[in-house]
Write a protein that holds these residues in place. Structure first.
Motif: not given
Length: 497
Positions: A425-431
């Motif tokens: 999820l942190p990567g999803v939000e970063e994207g």
């Protein structure tokens, strides 16, 4: 086979209690040993076969190959070697009569694209009137037989047995996926390759290789050590669009090299002068050393064009005429679970793909995005007990290239599925996505697929990524039946508002 014949080419350091006995078979698994077998003790990543020598002897092992001094309860021939895995490969090849010396073999390695290229080659060889075999992720295929594999590249005993079976059955050429694990663990040490193909290298298996450079060094061995040993004319086919492919171009000295590229640059041996792709497929004008030809294929995207170029070069290296290659590529409908279209009457473009690395997701989603659909909805997860560093990166790529993400379970294995999702999820939000707005969490994969299809409108694309052809899910240590394609078809049949 007499022990003296079997060990004829074995570079052992020392031997004890030699007797020229009859050997009934080979095994590196003590539980598979039968009376008269030679047991090879391998120090594995998790289990050391030297601890099971007594068990092998109890089951009737008549001779042993070891890497270190071990107490042996029975007086049987013992051979100490430097590398048990390499010795097992040599013994297996010897046992089966070195079958790859009798069949042309194309070895395909790289992070992504291996399966599609081997299947393309199978179709090309068949169109040329040959009887091909394919060995790789989806299994071993020949003469209409489909045998599942436990690994992309099986263990050396299994490899040599399969090659002998294929040769006996009339197979006259083989396209084989070669994983980095297989090279590193010496499973293909005694496969005699005629052509080696390199696709690309992106972060994957770093839980095993520890760094990209070590991962690359493993792949490089195929071209600088194994391929030069092959019989007859040899050829390396290397991807000039990949930076590690460029490093290989500089590193490969002992065999002639052909390069391929999707870029319109005449300095490469095989390249696309022009091309376009849409939801119906790809058209390209491809230049080769044998001339220029117009290709048509149902496969879509730049990454599949790259696969077509690689297969074209490898087939050309085995003297398949260009017109035969063009005809075969046009008729080739794809590989199970590789951007496989799920037909339906709801006007939704549903695809199932094996993409389970950041680069594979970027390639597949980039290809779909270039087709300009109104929206892309992606269902994906990450495997458990595997490289954790790629999880947020995969999330970022999906968020960057999709309109909606549904984060779910892949093969969680012994990890908590929710904890894996929390690392994505942190990567999803970063994207750029926001949970609850355009990013959704549903750990149950069936429910996640149903959710995405329920949200999709006619003309939109649903990509179900990660498992592709697999018909199982690994929960804990148990495999349970699960097929993304079956689940998608069932969801599409439902009257979902």
């Amino acid at each position: 086979m007499k022990l003296s014949q079997l060990i004829q080419d074995l570079p052992f350091l020392e031997k004890r209690h030699f007797a020229d006995i009859e050997i009934a078979g080979l095994s590196s698994h003590s539980g598979e040993v039968k009376p008269g077998f030679l047991f090879v003790a391998i120090h594995g990543t998790k289990i050391d076969g030297h601890h099971f020598i007594d068990n092998a002897l109890e089951r009737g092992a008549a001779a042993l190959v070891v890497e270190r001094e071990v107490p042996v309860a029975k007086k049987v021939p013992v051979f100490k070697v430097q590398n048990s895995r390499a010795s097992l490969s040599r013994l297996a090849a010897r046992w089966h009569g070195d079958p790859t010396k009798e069949i042309p073999v194309v070895g395909v390695t790289g992070t992504n694209g291996k399966t599609t290229i081997t299947y393309l080659l199978g179709a090309i060889f068949q169109a040329a009137g040959k009887n091909p075999g394919i060995l790789g992720t989806i299994g071993c295929r020949y003469n209409g037989i489909n045998l599942p594999n436990a690994h992309t590249t099986p263990e050396s005993i299994e490899i040599q047995r399969l090659f002998r079976e294929m040769k006996t059955a009339g197979v006259d050429v083989v396209a084989m996926e070669v994983s980095s694990h297989a090279v590193d663990m010496r499973r293909v040490e005694d496969v005699f390759f005629d052509v080696g193909v390199f696709t690309n290298l992106t972060p994957e298996h770093l839980d095993y290789h520890k760094s990209m450079e070590l991962y690359f060094e493993s792949k490089k061995r195929l071209f600088v050590q194994l391929l030069p040993r092959g019989k007859g004319p040899k050829r390396a086919v290397l991807n000039a669009d990949d930076r590690y492919g460029m490093k290989l171009i500089d590193a490969v000295k002992e065999v002639p090299v052909w390069t391929y590229s999707t870029m319109a640059q005449s300095k490469w041996d095989f390249y696309a002068r022009e091309w376009r792709s849409d939801l119906s497929g790809t058209q390209a004008v491809i230049a080769t050393p044998q001339g220029v030809a117009e290709f048509r294929s149902p496969l879509i995207g730049a990454f599949n064009l790259s696969n077509i170029l690689a297969a074209t070069a490898a087939a050309t290296a085995l003297e398949i005429p260009l017109e035969t290659i063009v005809r075969a590529v046009a008729a080739f409908e794809g590989v199970p679970g590789r951007l496989e279209r799920i037909e339906n009457d709801r006007g939704i473009h549903v695809f199932v793909d094996y993409a389970h690395t950041p680069d594979a997701l970027k390639n597949v989603l980039g290809a779909l995005q270039n087709l300009n659909p109104p929206k892309i909805l992606t269902v994906f997860g990450c495997g458990g007990d595997r490289d954790r560093a790629k999880r947020p990166i995969m999330g970022r790529e999906v968020a960057r290239l999709s309109n909606v993400a549904v984060v779910t379970s892949d093969n969680p294995r012994t990890e908590d599925p929710r904890k894996i999702i929390d690392e994505i999820l942190p990567g999803v939000e970063e994207g750029g996505m926001t949970p609850g707005r355009d990013a959704f969490v549903e750990p149950d994969r069936k429910a996640a697929i149903e959710m995405a299809i329920a949200m999709a409108k006619p003309g939109e694309v649903v990509l179900i990524a990660g498992k592709g052809h697999e018909d199982y899910q690994i929960l804990g240590t148990e495999k349970v039946h699960f097929d993304d394609r079956e689940t998608a078809r069932e969801a599409l049949k439902k009257n979902i508002p």
